[in-house]
Design a protein around this motif. Sequence first.
Motif, mmCIF file in Angstrom:
data_model
loop_
_atom_site.group_PDB
_atom_site.id
_atom_site.type_symbol
_atom_site.label_atom_id
_atom_site.label_comp_id
_atom_site.label_asym_id
_atom_site.label_seq_id
_atom_site.Cartn_x
_atom_site.Cartn_y
_atom_site.Cartn_z
ATOM 1 N N GLY A 111 0.721 -0.552 0.523
ATOM 2 C CA GLY A 111 -0.104 0.098 -0.038
ATOM 3 C C GLY A 111 1.090 1.316 0.037
ATOM 4 N N ARG A 112 2.105 1.506 0.133
ATOM 5 C CA ARG A 112 3.239 1.801 -0.053
ATOM 6 C C ARG A 112 3.135 2.864 -0.999
ATOM 7 N NH1 ARG A 112 6.215 -0.696 3.991
ATOM 8 N NH2 ARG A 112 6.940 -1.617 1.386
ATOM 9 N N ILE A 113 3.020 4.243 -1.715
ATOM 10 C CA ILE A 113 3.239 4.575 -2.594
ATOM 11 C C ILE A 113 4.311 5.138 -3.231
ATOM 12 C CG2 ILE A 113 1.929 6.373 -4.136
ATOM 13 C CD1 ILE A 113 -0.220 6.325 -2.108
ATOM 14 N N ARG A 114 5.203 5.073 -3.932
ATOM 15 C CA ARG A 114 6.729 5.181 -4.275
ATOM 16 C C ARG A 114 6.198 6.886 -4.558
ATOM 17 N NH1 ARG A 114 7.587 3.415 -9.608
ATOM 18 N NH2 ARG A 114 5.781 2.955 -9.813
ATOM 19 N N ASN A 133 -6.440 1.461 -3.251
ATOM 20 C CA ASN A 133 -5.843 -0.226 -3.830
ATOM 21 C C ASN A 133 -7.527 -0.608 -4.160
ATOM 22 O OD1 ASN A 133 -7.290 -0.452 -1.304
ATOM 23 N ND2 ASN A 133 -6.076 -0.489 -0.129
ATOM 24 N N GLY A 134 -7.900 -2.277 -4.354
ATOM 25 C CA GLY A 134 -8.535 -2.583 -4.372
ATOM 26 C C GLY A 134 -9.772 -2.463 -4.126
ATOM 27 N N ARG A 135 -9.418 -2.642 -2.030
ATOM 28 C CA ARG A 135 -10.704 -2.243 -1.488
ATOM 29 C C ARG A 135 -11.349 -0.940 -1.597
ATOM 30 N NH1 ARG A 135 -5.908 -4.875 1.616
ATOM 31 N NH2 ARG A 135 -6.312 -2.425 2.370
ATOM 32 N N PHE A 136 -11.322 -0.016 -2.264
ATOM 33 C CA PHE A 136 -11.289 0.918 -2.695
ATOM 34 C C PHE A 136 -10.472 1.849 -1.538
ATOM 35 C CE2 PHE A 136 -14.528 -1.073 -4.822
ATOM 36 C CZ PHE A 136 -14.687 -0.221 -6.385
ATOM 37 N N ASP A 137 -9.750 2.073 -0.549
ATOM 38 C CA ASP A 137 -8.916 2.909 0.312
ATOM 39 C C ASP A 137 -8.511 3.832 -0.896
ATOM 40 O OD1 ASP A 137 -9.815 1.411 2.746
ATOM 41 O OD2 ASP A 137 -7.913 0.139 2.406
ATOM 42 N N ILE A 138 -8.376 5.033 -0.484
ATOM 43 C CA ILE A 138 -8.123 6.142 -0.628
ATOM 44 C C ILE A 138 -7.062 6.375 -0.516
ATOM 45 C CG2 ILE A 138 -7.455 8.209 -1.941
ATOM 46 C CD1 ILE A 138 -10.789 8.503 -2.163
ATOM 47 N N LEU A 139 -5.606 6.226 -0.745
ATOM 48 C CA LEU A 139 -4.320 6.216 0.103
ATOM 49 C C LEU A 139 -3.837 7.174 -0.481
ATOM 50 C CD1 LEU A 139 -3.041 2.481 -1.321
ATOM 51 C CD2 LEU A 139 -4.475 3.561 0.754
ATOM 52 N N ALA A 140 -4.095 8.482 -1.543
ATOM 53 C CA ALA A 140 -3.444 9.875 -2.167
ATOM 54 C C ALA A 140 -4.339 10.076 -2.838
ATOM 55 C CB ALA A 140 -2.048 10.064 -2.066
ATOM 56 N N ALA A 141 -4.022 11.218 -2.965
ATOM 57 C CA ALA A 141 -4.784 12.498 -3.965
ATOM 58 C C ALA A 141 -4.179 13.808 -3.604
ATOM 59 C CB ALA A 141 -6.404 12.281 -3.462
ATOM 60 N N ASN A 142 -4.236 14.275 -4.932
ATOM 61 C CA ASN A 142 -4.331 15.598 -4.640
ATOM 62 C C ASN A 142 -4.645 16.985 -4.437
ATOM 63 O OD1 ASN A 142 -6.403 16.084 -7.027
ATOM 64 N ND2 ASN A 142 -4.922 16.100 -9.034
ATOM 65 N N PRO A 261 1.778 -2.919 -7.646
ATOM 66 C CA PRO A 261 -0.085 -4.486 -8.537
ATOM 67 C C PRO A 261 -0.393 -4.447 -7.170
ATOM 68 C CG PRO A 261 2.248 -5.800 -8.314
ATOM 69 C CD PRO A 261 2.765 -4.220 -8.006
ATOM 70 N N GLY A 262 -2.019 -4.117 -7.769
ATOM 71 C CA GLY A 262 -3.230 -3.904 -6.554
ATOM 72 C C GLY A 262 -3.489 -1.939 -6.225
ATOM 73 N N LEU A 263 -3.193 -1.080 -6.640
ATOM 74 C CA LEU A 263 -2.584 0.275 -7.025
ATOM 75 C C LEU A 263 -3.694 0.764 -8.481
ATOM 76 C CD1 LEU A 263 -0.626 1.978 -4.745
ATOM 77 C CD2 LEU A 263 -2.096 0.333 -4.060
ATOM 78 N N CYS A 264 -4.729 1.659 -7.955
ATOM 79 C CA CYS A 264 -4.897 2.248 -9.283
ATOM 80 C C CYS A 264 -4.994 4.161 -9.090
ATOM 81 C CB CYS A 264 -6.080 1.285 -9.691
ATOM 82 S SG CYS A 264 -6.995 2.499 -11.039
ATOM 83 N N ILE A 265 -4.613 4.721 -10.426
ATOM 84 C CA ILE A 265 -4.898 5.825 -9.838
ATOM 85 C C ILE A 265 -5.926 6.627 -11.361
ATOM 86 C CG2 ILE A 265 -3.006 6.363 -12.192
ATOM 87 C CD1 ILE A 265 -2.429 9.046 -10.918
ATOM 88 N N THR A 266 -7.116 6.929 -10.587
ATOM 89 C CA THR A 266 -8.449 7.447 -10.982
ATOM 90 C C THR A 266 -8.071 9.035 -11.395
ATOM 91 O OG1 THR A 266 -9.350 5.841 -9.920
ATOM 92 C CG2 THR A 266 -10.684 7.463 -10.737
ATOM 93 N N ILE A 267 -8.333 9.350 -12.549
ATOM 94 C CA ILE A 267 -8.039 11.298 -13.120
ATOM 95 C C ILE A 267 -9.227 11.236 -13.864
ATOM 96 C CG2 ILE A 267 -6.647 12.258 -14.888
ATOM 97 C CD1 ILE A 267 -4.263 10.247 -14.544
ATOM 98 N N TYR A 268 -10.225 13.000 -12.823
ATOM 99 C CA TYR A 268 -10.899 13.202 -13.867
ATOM 100 C C TYR A 268 -10.556 14.667 -14.532
ATOM 101 C CZ TYR A 268 -14.077 10.898 -10.319
ATOM 102 O OH TYR A 268 -13.960 9.876 -9.769
ATOM 103 N N SER A 269 -11.169 14.148 -16.257
ATOM 104 C CA SER A 269 -10.513 14.923 -16.999
ATOM 105 C C SER A 269 -11.317 15.335 -17.864
ATOM 106 C CB SER A 269 -9.422 14.193 -18.224
ATOM 107 O OG SER A 269 -9.077 15.550 -18.709
ATOM 108 N N PRO A 270 -12.676 16.605 -17.343
ATOM 109 C CA PRO A 270 -13.963 16.922 -18.519
ATOM 110 C C PRO A 270 -13.146 17.728 -19.865
ATOM 111 C CG PRO A 270 -13.085 18.607 -16.194
ATOM 112 C CD PRO A 270 -12.056 17.213 -16.238
ATOM 113 N N GLU A 271 -13.539 18.153 -20.466
ATOM 114 C CA GLU A 271 -13.581 18.591 -21.956
ATOM 115 C C GLU A 271 -13.643 19.900 -21.947
ATOM 116 O OE1 GLU A 271 -13.398 17.918 -24.961
ATOM 117 O OE2 GLU A 271 -14.561 15.694 -24.955
ATOM 118 N N PRO A 272 -12.371 20.773 -22.241
ATOM 119 C CA PRO A 272 -12.002 22.294 -21.706
ATOM 120 C C PRO A 272 -13.213 23.141 -22.356
ATOM 121 C CG PRO A 272 -10.051 21.403 -23.178
ATOM 122 C CD PRO A 272 -11.543 20.301 -23.613
#
Length: 294
Positions: A111-114, A133-142, A261-272
């Motif tokens: 669960g550590r983020i580089r 992670n796969g359990r839907f824990d938010i480990l970091a966010a901007n 492995p097991g970590l995923c980054i979700t990014i929201y990107s709306p149209e200009p």
Amino acid sequence: MTDSERHEQAGAVREFLSTRRARITPQQAGLPVFGVKRRVTGLRREEVALLAGMSIDYYIRLERGNLSGASDSVLDSLSHALQLDDAERAYLYDLARAATASGRRPPAATGRIRPVVLRMLDAMTDLPAYIRNGRFDILAANSLGQALYAPVYDSPLFAQRGPVNTARFLFLDPGSADFWPEWEKAANDSVALLRTETGRSPQDKGLTDLIGELSTKSDEFAQRWARHDVKFHHSGMKQLHHPLIGNLALPYEALHLPTDPGLCITIYSPEPDSPARQALDLLASWTSSTAHER
């Protein structure tokens, strides 16, 4: 694998195959239907065996939860017979892999983020983004990701415990229905994604504990969990309601990190220049002014 884990694994296989079989009619499978009244809503076991090119006895063994030793060709034939989509087929393979795995437990994800990933996350100043992670824990966010998910971060559920978990918020905090206008879809997707994760990580105790908690405390979760639905989570449109900027329709990409492995980054990107982009710009300005006031 302990006897209890083996029993649970067999139950997952049994329920998954039987629910997939029940949803397919003979007409959908291209089988002839005669006038005799059927006692099952979907396919019979012998019909699945026929479509998969295997004996009825062997299929019964599979549906009873014994996937040990099933070859790729058998799994492919079964996937075709049951008309599995890509996520369901991958889940079936994960179940078979777990059934034939040795008793050794794989190393748990830390669960550590580089640092390089954190720097990349923080550099996206105009796009909300978070790592889970796969359990839907938010480990970091901007900063913008935290501002967008403020209702989740501010939930009383996480006042005494962490990390923030969107599945727990979704099913255990009444305010989730305000944050997700399409609550039913969000609930269905979350449960299907957690079910998919159990196939990939069957011995993740944190995941098992979360599912046990939600099954006990939320009838909505338990009902959906019993469906054995699975899905992939790559991209799409998410509808959110933020208390400051209102309704948002946000395109997203969910990118898995191969080195983590097991970590995923979700990014929201709306149209200009879209309403969602303008709303996020407003949220960013409020976030920046609030930070300066502190």
